[in-house]
Design an enzyme around this catalytic site. Structure first.
Site, PDB file in Angstrom:
ATOM      1  N   ASP A 194      42.240  34.102  27.283  1.00 16.07           N
ATOM      2  CA  ASP A 194      42.493  32.760  26.733  1.00 16.07           C
ATOM      3  C   ASP A 194      42.652  31.728  27.852  1.00 16.07           C
ATOM      4  OD1 ASP A 194      42.832  30.898  24.744  1.00 16.07           O
ATOM      5  OD2 ASP A 194      44.923  31.412  24.334  1.00 16.07           O
ATOM      6  N   ASN A 246      37.329  31.921  15.338  1.00 20.65           N
ATOM      7  CA  ASN A 246      36.708  31.009  16.302  1.00 20.65           C
ATOM      8  C   ASN A 246      35.503  30.251  15.736  1.00 20.65           C
ATOM      9  OD1 ASN A 246      37.496  33.117  19.163  1.00 20.65           O
ATOM     10  ND2 ASN A 246      38.538  31.277  18.474  1.00 20.65           N
TER      11      ASN A 246
HETATM   12  C1  IPE Z   1      42.156  34.223  20.860  1.00 21.79           C
HETATM   13  O1  IPE Z   1      42.202  32.979  21.453  1.00 21.79           O
HETATM   14  C2  IPE Z   1      40.735  34.657  20.683  1.00 21.79           C
HETATM   15  C3  IPE Z   1      40.006  34.977  21.898  1.00 21.79           C
HETATM   16  C4  IPE Z   1      40.482  35.019  23.116  1.00 21.79           C
HETATM   17  C5  IPE Z   1      38.613  35.340  21.692  1.00 21.79           C
HETATM   18  P1  IPE Z   1      42.294  31.630  20.585  1.00 21.79           P
HETATM   19  O2  IPE Z   1      42.326  30.513  21.562  1.00 21.79           O
HETATM   20  O3  IPE Z   1      41.225  31.615  19.571  1.00 21.79           O
HETATM   21  O4  IPE Z   1      43.697  31.795  19.850  1.00 21.79           O
HETATM   22  P2  IPE Z   1      44.694  30.715  19.254  1.00 21.79           P
HETATM   23  O5  IPE Z   1      43.889  29.837  18.345  1.00 21.79           O
HETATM   24  O6  IPE Z   1      45.258  29.940  20.413  1.00 21.79           O
HETATM   25  O7  IPE Z   1      45.741  31.517  18.558  1.00 21.79           O
HETATM   26  C1  IPE Z   2      39.304  31.551  25.221  1.00 18.56           C
HETATM   27  O1  IPE Z   2      39.503  30.260  25.712  1.00 18.56           O
HETATM   28  C2  IPE Z   2      37.882  31.806  24.837  1.00 18.56           C
HETATM   29  C3  IPE Z   2      37.643  31.932  23.378  1.00 18.56           C
HETATM   30  C4  IPE Z   2      38.552  31.869  22.469  1.00 18.56           C
HETATM   31  C5  IPE Z   2      36.283  32.148  22.968  1.00 18.56           C
HETATM   32  P1  IPE Z   2      39.782  29.026  24.744  1.00 18.56           P
HETATM   33  O2  IPE Z   2      38.489  28.370  24.439  1.00 18.56           O
HETATM   34  O3  IPE Z   2      40.576  29.435  23.569  1.00 18.56           O
HETATM   35  O4  IPE Z   2      40.634  28.107  25.703  1.00 18.56           O
HETATM   36  P2  IPE Z   2      41.872  27.195  25.311  1.00 18.56           P
HETATM   37  O5  IPE Z   2      42.868  28.073  24.637  1.00 18.56           O
HETATM   38  O6  IPE Z   2      41.351  26.135  24.400  1.00 18.56           O
HETATM   39  O7  IPE Z   2      42.359  26.667  26.609  1.00 18.56           O
HETATM   40 MG    MG Z   3      42.590  29.514  23.228  1.00 19.00          MG
END
Ligand code: IPE
Ligand code: IPE
Ligand code: MG
Length: 239
Positions: A16, A64
């Protein structure tokens, strides 16, 4: 690189913070995802050096899809590029590629390159890289329940045979051991629908570092933290 004690056999990572990493640099979120994908290649190599046999990476959740279509499209394209780039490494290191999630709902091109790489590495025995793609812990349990009901209906399983072991056989990857350690980067204190069944007794490690910056040294810190944990599984401390 020196080996440390208290071995992690299966490491799972909630990768993340790509978006925040990019925003902090005035870049598009997509640039963060690209940097994140490059980091996967590095962490895969580091995991190999630390002798971690199973590595599971949360790459795209069932939630997502709520993101803007352009971001989802960029993530799917990166997945294809990632598979293309990491295949030689996987073959060289004898690693098998595996995937968990509702793979049928992935865009055709991404799905085909994923299935192609899984087939190409199917006989590799040196380790397993599992990508969680269109994965949700709840959908996994629902999908398992459906498969179990079908097995009961056609007489392959008697209802009284259903226990945790039989149920587990219907999950996406029944051959994988439960994760010993689950790392989440970027400081968020939640599971976000990852491996709900499998992480019942996993150790958790939260790092404040954003995924693109989570390097070999950060991984080492997590493994060291793990090695000093006392896993009791509901029992009492072993002296
Ligand atoms: C969790 O991260 C999913 C992945 C790393 C693929 P998210 O960024 O989607 O999670 P939330 O929305 O902060 O809980
Ligand atoms: C994790 O990074 C990747 C996926 C969930 C695909 P994020 O895109 O969730 O990054 P933040 O949480 O917005 O910083
Ligand atoms: Mg995230």
């Amino acid at each position: 690189m020196s080996k440390i004690s208290g071995k992690v056999n299966h490491l799972a990572i909630i990768m993340d913070g790509n978006g925040r990493w990019a925003e902090a640099r005035n870049l598009e979120r997509t640039a963060g995802h690209r940097a994140g994908a490059d980091n996967v290649l590095k962490i895969m190599q580091a995991a190999k050096e630390f002798d971690i046999k199973y590595l599971t990476l949360y790459a795209f959740s069932t939630e997502n899809w709520k993101r803007p279509a352009a971001e989802v499209g960029a993530l799917m394209k990166l997945l294809q590029e990632f598979i293309f780039k990491q295949l030689p490494f996987m073959q060289k290191e004898n690693v098998r590629l595996n995937a968990i999630g509702r793979l049928n709902d992935l865009p055709e091109a991404a799905r085909l390159s994923l299935l192609g790489a899984m087939k190409a590495t199917a006989n590799n025995t040196g380790g397993v890289l599992t990508l969680a793609l269109n994965y949700g812990g709840r959908s996994e349990i629902v999908d398992a329940a459906k498969k179990l009901i079908a097995a009961v209906k056609d007489g392959r399983i008697a209802p009284e045979e259903i226990d945790e072991t039989t149920f587990q056989q219907f999950l996406y990857a029944p051959e994988l051991p439960d994760p010993d350690l689950v790392i989440r980067t970027s400081g968020e204190l939640r599971i976000s629908n990852f491996l709900l069944w499998e992480m019942a007794y996993s150790e958790l490690y939260i790092s404040n570092v954003m995924w693109p910056d989570f390097d070999c040294n950060e991984l080492k810190k997590a493994l060291e933290a793990y090695s000093s944990r006392n896993r009791r599984f509901g029992g009492i401390e072993k002296k």
